[in-house]
Write a protein that holds these residues in place. Structure first.
Motif, PDB file in Angstrom:
ATOM      1  N   TYR A  38       0.839  -1.195   0.000  1.00  0.00           N
ATOM      2  CA  TYR A  38       0.000   0.000   0.000  1.00  0.00           C
ATOM      3  C   TYR A  38       0.873   1.243   0.000  1.00  0.00           C
ATOM      4  O   TYR A  38       1.877   1.313   0.706  1.00  0.00           O
ATOM      5  CB  TYR A  38      -0.927  -0.010   1.228  1.00  0.00           C
ATOM      6  N   ALA A  45      -5.662   8.231   2.926  1.00  0.00           N
ATOM      7  CA  ALA A  45      -5.822   6.807   3.167  1.00  0.00           C
ATOM      8  C   ALA A  45      -4.844   6.036   2.281  1.00  0.00           C
ATOM      9  O   ALA A  45      -4.479   6.492   1.195  1.00  0.00           O
ATOM     10  CB  ALA A  45      -7.252   6.386   2.859  1.00  0.00           C
ATOM     11  N   ARG A  99      -4.584 -10.945   9.737  1.00  0.00           N
ATOM     12  CA  ARG A  99      -3.774 -10.146   8.822  1.00  0.00           C
ATOM     13  C   ARG A  99      -2.809  -9.303   9.639  1.00  0.00           C
ATOM     14  O   ARG A  99      -3.132  -8.884  10.758  1.00  0.00           O
ATOM     15  CB  ARG A  99      -4.678  -9.282   7.940  1.00  0.00           C
ATOM     16  N   PHE A 101       0.274  -6.125   9.276  1.00  0.00           N
ATOM     17  CA  PHE A 101       0.968  -5.118   8.486  1.00  0.00           C
ATOM     18  C   PHE A 101       2.430  -5.021   8.903  1.00  0.00           C
ATOM     19  O   PHE A 101       2.817  -5.415  10.005  1.00  0.00           O
ATOM     20  CB  PHE A 101       0.331  -3.737   8.688  1.00  0.00           C
TER      21      PHE A 101
ATOM     22  N   TRP B  34     -14.336  -9.700   3.000  1.00  0.00           N
ATOM     23  CA  TRP B  34     -14.447  -9.390   4.411  1.00  0.00           C
ATOM     24  C   TRP B  34     -14.469  -7.877   4.548  1.00  0.00           C
ATOM     25  O   TRP B  34     -14.011  -7.140   3.683  1.00  0.00           O
ATOM     26  CB  TRP B  34     -13.249  -9.963   5.186  1.00  0.00           C
ATOM     27  N   VAL B  38      -8.923  -0.925  10.372  1.00  0.00           N
ATOM     28  CA  VAL B  38      -7.481  -0.727  10.523  1.00  0.00           C
ATOM     29  C   VAL B  38      -7.280   0.620  11.212  1.00  0.00           C
ATOM     30  O   VAL B  38      -8.050   1.550  10.981  1.00  0.00           O
ATOM     31  CB  VAL B  38      -6.780  -0.701   9.146  1.00  0.00           C
ATOM     32  N   LEU B  46       0.400   1.109  10.189  1.00  0.00           N
ATOM     33  CA  LEU B  46      -0.969   0.600  10.186  1.00  0.00           C
ATOM     34  C   LEU B  46      -1.082  -0.612  11.108  1.00  0.00           C
ATOM     35  O   LEU B  46      -0.171  -1.444  11.168  1.00  0.00           O
ATOM     36  CB  LEU B  46      -1.370   0.197   8.768  1.00  0.00           C
ATOM     37  N   TRP B  48      -3.859  -3.723  11.928  1.00  0.00           N
ATOM     38  CA  TRP B  48      -5.125  -4.412  11.627  1.00  0.00           C
ATOM     39  C   TRP B  48      -5.855  -4.665  12.932  1.00  0.00           C
ATOM     40  O   TRP B  48      -5.289  -5.206  13.890  1.00  0.00           O
ATOM     41  CB  TRP B  48      -4.826  -5.712  10.901  1.00  0.00           C
ATOM     42  N   GLU B  51     -12.003  -8.006  11.407  1.00  0.00           N
ATOM     43  CA  GLU B  51     -12.862  -8.042  10.227  1.00  0.00           C
ATOM     44  C   GLU B  51     -14.104  -8.884  10.471  1.00  0.00           C
ATOM     45  O   GLU B  51     -14.133  -9.707  11.398  1.00  0.00           O
ATOM     46  CB  GLU B  51     -12.076  -8.609   9.044  1.00  0.00           C
ATOM     47  N   TYR B  95      -9.585   3.493  10.011  1.00  0.00           N
ATOM     48  CA  TYR B  95     -10.043   3.285   8.645  1.00  0.00           C
ATOM     49  C   TYR B  95     -10.895   2.020   8.563  1.00  0.00           C
ATOM     50  O   TYR B  95     -10.612   1.037   9.251  1.00  0.00           O
ATOM     51  CB  TYR B  95      -8.862   3.075   7.693  1.00  0.00           C
ATOM     52  N   VAL B  99     -11.826  -6.207   2.111  1.00  0.00           N
ATOM     53  CA  VAL B  99     -10.671  -7.112   2.037  1.00  0.00           C
ATOM     54  C   VAL B  99     -11.108  -8.450   1.424  1.00  0.00           C
ATOM     55  O   VAL B  99     -12.199  -8.933   1.741  1.00  0.00           O
ATOM     56  CB  VAL B  99     -10.108  -7.414   3.445  1.00  0.00           C
ATOM     57  N   PRO B 100     -10.257  -9.181   0.704  1.00  0.00           N
ATOM     58  CA  PRO B 100      -8.917  -8.778   0.259  1.00  0.00           C
ATOM     59  C   PRO B 100      -8.926  -8.246  -1.159  1.00  0.00           C
ATOM     60  O   PRO B 100      -9.869  -8.510  -1.895  1.00  0.00           O
ATOM     61  CB  PRO B 100      -8.150 -10.105   0.297  1.00  0.00           C
ATOM     62  N   PRO B 101      -7.875  -7.509  -1.556  1.00  0.00           N
ATOM     63  CA  PRO B 101      -6.952  -6.857  -0.648  1.00  0.00           C
ATOM     64  C   PRO B 101      -7.655  -5.691   0.027  1.00  0.00           C
ATOM     65  O   PRO B 101      -8.869  -5.512  -0.180  1.00  0.00           O
ATOM     66  CB  PRO B 101      -5.831  -6.386  -1.571  1.00  0.00           C
ATOM     67  N   PHE B 102      -6.973  -4.921   0.797  1.00  0.00           N
ATOM     68  CA  PHE B 102      -7.578  -3.755   1.442  1.00  0.00           C
ATOM     69  C   PHE B 102      -7.843  -2.703   0.349  1.00  0.00           C
ATOM     70  O   PHE B 102      -7.013  -1.879   0.027  1.00  0.00           O
ATOM     71  CB  PHE B 102      -6.643  -3.189   2.519  1.00  0.00           C
ATOM     72  N   TRP B 105     -10.613   1.878   0.635  1.00  0.00           N
ATOM     73  CA  TRP B 105     -10.534   2.328   2.018  1.00  0.00           C
ATOM     74  C   TRP B 105     -11.486   3.515   2.210  1.00  0.00           C
ATOM     75  O   TRP B 105     -11.770   4.253   1.284  1.00  0.00           O
ATOM     76  CB  TRP B 105      -9.128   2.820   2.358  1.00  0.00           C
ATOM     77  N   GLY B 106     -11.937   3.682   3.450  1.00  0.00           N
ATOM     78  CA  GLY B 106     -12.635   4.909   3.766  1.00  0.00           C
ATOM     79  C   GLY B 106     -11.603   6.020   3.897  1.00  0.00           C
ATOM     80  O   GLY B 106     -10.396   5.772   3.851  1.00  0.00           O
ATOM     81  N   GLN B 107     -12.062   7.234   4.080  1.00  0.00           N
ATOM     82  CA  GLN B 107     -11.137   8.358   4.179  1.00  0.00           C
ATOM     83  C   GLN B 107     -10.436   8.415   5.526  1.00  0.00           C
ATOM     84  O   GLN B 107      -9.417   9.085   5.678  1.00  0.00           O
ATOM     85  CB  GLN B 107     -11.874   9.669   3.943  1.00  0.00           C
TER      86      GLN B 107
END
Lengths: 110, 115
Positions: A38, A45, A99, A101, B34, B38, B46, B48, B51, B95, B99-102, B105-107
């Motif tokens: 990412y 975001a 998961r 990160f 899912w 996050v 970040l 996690w 979910e 956030y 998923v998946p992947p992420f 995203w929300g703001q």
């Protein structure tokens, strides 16, 4: 669960290539081809730029590539551009159906 | 186009409960994806949180599991996060993501834990 290990920072000059590593264990990075990357600009975001180790979403520059060897995944950015300066985060699925990160890497373009 | 939007209080008192909602538009929550939360403490990476699937099955980060509940409201196309017994260490941008992947995203929403 422990975060995946990434270098805190990397730097490269315009036009050069850099690689960001993401090291985990056989229970996450090494055990599954579910590593994603990412890109995150300040105050924004994150945005997915690589998934399933080496699959690039539509719209992402082909200057970005992903790979994995053993418990370490890597993101390579070729032909560095000023707009690539950002934070980069890796993520992996784990054996516990969870998961995790990485700690994130700040890329500076010189 | 799938869009996610977080909402909830931006300030929570210590020992209180953090409650956030993520509204999903442009897609049904009944899918193979899912729906995840996050967080990102100021200046940090970040993390996690957990979910939920449309069957209401959940997965949580072990370090937060004792304090977290993620649930969904399929009829209103939204899912929620509750984090109890919060401390200053829970101050972060939260956030939601598919998923998946992420993605997307929300703001993000900044939640500060302070008296």
């Amino acid at each position: 669960q422990s975060a995946l290990t990434q270098p805190a920072s990397v730097s490269g000059s315009l036009g050069q290539s850099i690689t960001i590593s993401c090291t985990g264990t056989s229970n996450d990075v090494g055990g599954y081809n579910y590593v994603s990357w990412y890109q995150q600009y300040p105050g924004k975001a994150p945005k997915v730029i690589m998934h399933d180790v080496s699959h690039r979403p539509s719209g992402v520059s082909d200057r970005f590539s992903g790979s994995k060897s053993g418990n370490t995944a890597s993101l390579t950015i070729s032909g560095l551009q000023a707009e690539d300066e950002a934070h980069y985060h890796c993520m992996s699925y784990t054996s516990s159906s969870r998961r995790v990160f990485g700690g994130g890497t700040k890329l500076t373009v010189l | 186009q799938v869009q996610l939007q977080e909402s909830g209080p931006g300030l929570v008192k210590p020992s209180g409960t953090l409650s956030l909602t993520c509204a999903v538009s442009g897609a049904s929550m009944i899918s193979t994806y899912w729906w995840s939360w996050v967080r990102q403490p100021p200046g940090k990476g970040l993390e996690w949180i957990g979910e939920v699937y449309h069957t209401e099955s959940t997965n949580y980060n072990p370090s937060l599991k004792s304090r977290v509940t993620i649930s969904l409201d399929k009829s209103n196309n939204l899912f929620s996060l509750k984090l109890n017994s919060v401390t200053a260490a829970d101050t972060a941008v939260y956030y939601c993501a598919r998923v998946p992947p992420f993605d997307p995203w929300g703001q993000g929403i900044l939640v500060t834990v302070s008296s």
